[in-house]
Design an enzyme around this catalytic site. Structure first.
Site, PDB file in Angstrom:
ATOM      1  N   PRO A   2       0.822  -1.215   0.000  1.00  0.00           N
ATOM      2  CA  PRO A   2       0.000   0.000   0.000  1.00  0.00           C
ATOM      3  C   PRO A   2       0.852   1.260   0.000  1.00  0.00           C
ATOM      4  O   PRO A   2       1.770   1.397   0.806  1.00  0.00           O
ATOM      5  CB  PRO A   2      -0.818  -0.146   1.286  1.00  0.00           C
ATOM      6  N   GLU A   3       0.539   2.149  -0.923  1.00  0.00           N
ATOM      7  CA  GLU A   3       1.206   3.439  -0.990  1.00  0.00           C
ATOM      8  C   GLU A   3       0.158   4.525  -0.786  1.00  0.00           C
ATOM      9  O   GLU A   3      -0.999   4.230  -0.462  1.00  0.00           O
ATOM     10  CB  GLU A   3       1.957   3.578  -2.317  1.00  0.00           C
ATOM     11  N   LYS A  59       1.981   7.305   4.283  1.00  0.00           N
ATOM     12  CA  LYS A  59       1.488   5.933   4.328  1.00  0.00           C
ATOM     13  C   LYS A  59       0.776   5.604   5.637  1.00  0.00           C
ATOM     14  O   LYS A  59       0.359   4.462   5.843  1.00  0.00           O
ATOM     15  CB  LYS A  59       2.654   4.952   4.121  1.00  0.00           C
ATOM     16  N   ARG A 248      15.799  -1.653  -3.838  1.00  0.00           N
ATOM     17  CA  ARG A 248      14.518  -2.127  -4.327  1.00  0.00           C
ATOM     18  C   ARG A 248      14.624  -2.585  -5.776  1.00  0.00           C
ATOM     19  O   ARG A 248      15.409  -2.049  -6.556  1.00  0.00           O
ATOM     20  CB  ARG A 248      13.453  -1.017  -4.234  1.00  0.00           C
TER      21      ARG A 248
END
Length: 272
Positions: A2-3, A59, A248
């Site tokens: 979730p962003e 967030k 990432r």
């Protein structure tokens, strides 16, 4: 993960489901998602309270009540759902708030990497105060100020929550692709035009994703090709590349995002 757009959608769920409603009952089905508070205290502090207007900060989702605030962070797999009390519980429903007598607000999380905190009003800023400003409300001058003096690559800056809050891996890759900027390009090497373009695409991408309630996997977006075996750029057809940047997995187009920065004059319009 979730962003910001997902969390904004969860904020709307909390607002529609529970705002102004009395918390009749709190059921902690898995205390492993609670941080710094026992299940007993969590129930005691919240039952009989009323949910106020919720807030999102990057967030984080702030479930305000007329007493303490419930801080929610969704980690990799967290979700928030509104249901009727007689709806079957999902296997990963960890905390259930029965509100208003006829609704349930359910925190669902498979991997339990984050969870819920309880904070007095004075403690909220202390607990999440290391965040930078929320990405959705950051104007160009504020964005420039956040980048000033930064070392390292531009993707690393975008995903650093202390620089700007709310952006994760998907959004950072999408924004940089739209802005024709290589993710490893050093922040200090960005030209004025590139900084302007980066802020413009950040704002456009966020607004579009918030309307969709998530980072949408559209065919016209880079995000829509992340799961493909041999992805190609939806803008120019060049095979996309995967690399490890800022810790990432990073997807980028070697033609649209050359190491020296994207061409400001020939940049294609942003996809819808």
């Amino acid at each position: 993960m979730p962003e910001l757009p997902d969390v904004e959608a969860f904020r709307a769920v909390l607002d529609d489901c529970a705002r102004g409603a009395l918390v009749d009952r709190v059921e902690v089905r898995d205390a492993g998602v609670l941080h710094g508070v026992s299940a007993q205290r969590f129930r005691r502090e919240l039952e009989g309270r009323r949910f106020a207007e919720p807030e999102r900060r990057g967030k984080w989702l702030l479930g305000r009540t007329d007493g303490p605030t419930v801080l929610l962070h969704f980690g990799m797999t967290g979700e928030l759902h509104c249901a009727a009390p007689d709806d079957a519980l999902a296997p990963h429903d960890r905390v259930v708030f029965t509100v208003g007598g006829d609704r349930q607000l359910r925190y669902r999380d498979q991997r339990k990497l984050k969870g819920l905190w309880l904070a007095d009003r004075a403690d909220v800023d202390r607990m999440i105060g290391e965040q930078g400003p929320d990405a959705l409300g950051l104007d160009r001058a504020g964005f420039e100020a956040r980048l000033a003096g930064r070392r390292g690559g531009v993707k690393s800056a975008l995903t650093n929550q202390s620089v700007v809050a709310g952006l994760g891996n998907l959004l950072a890759d999408e924004i940089l692709w739209r802005a024709h900027l290589h993710p490893a390009l050093a922040v200090r090497e960005l030209t004025v035009a590139e900084r302007v373009r980066l802020h413009t695409e950040l704002t456009r991408t966020l607004n579009s994703a918030v309307r969709a309630g998530r980072v949408p996997p559209r065919a016209s977006w880079l995000t829509g090709h992340r799961e493909e075996t041999d992805p190609v750029c939806p803008r120019c057809g060049t095979p996309l590349r995967w690399d490890r940047m800022a810790g990432r997995g990073t997807l980028w187009c070697p033609r649209c995002q050359p190491p020296g920065g994207g061409p400001s004059q020939s940049a294609a319009p942003s996809p819808p």
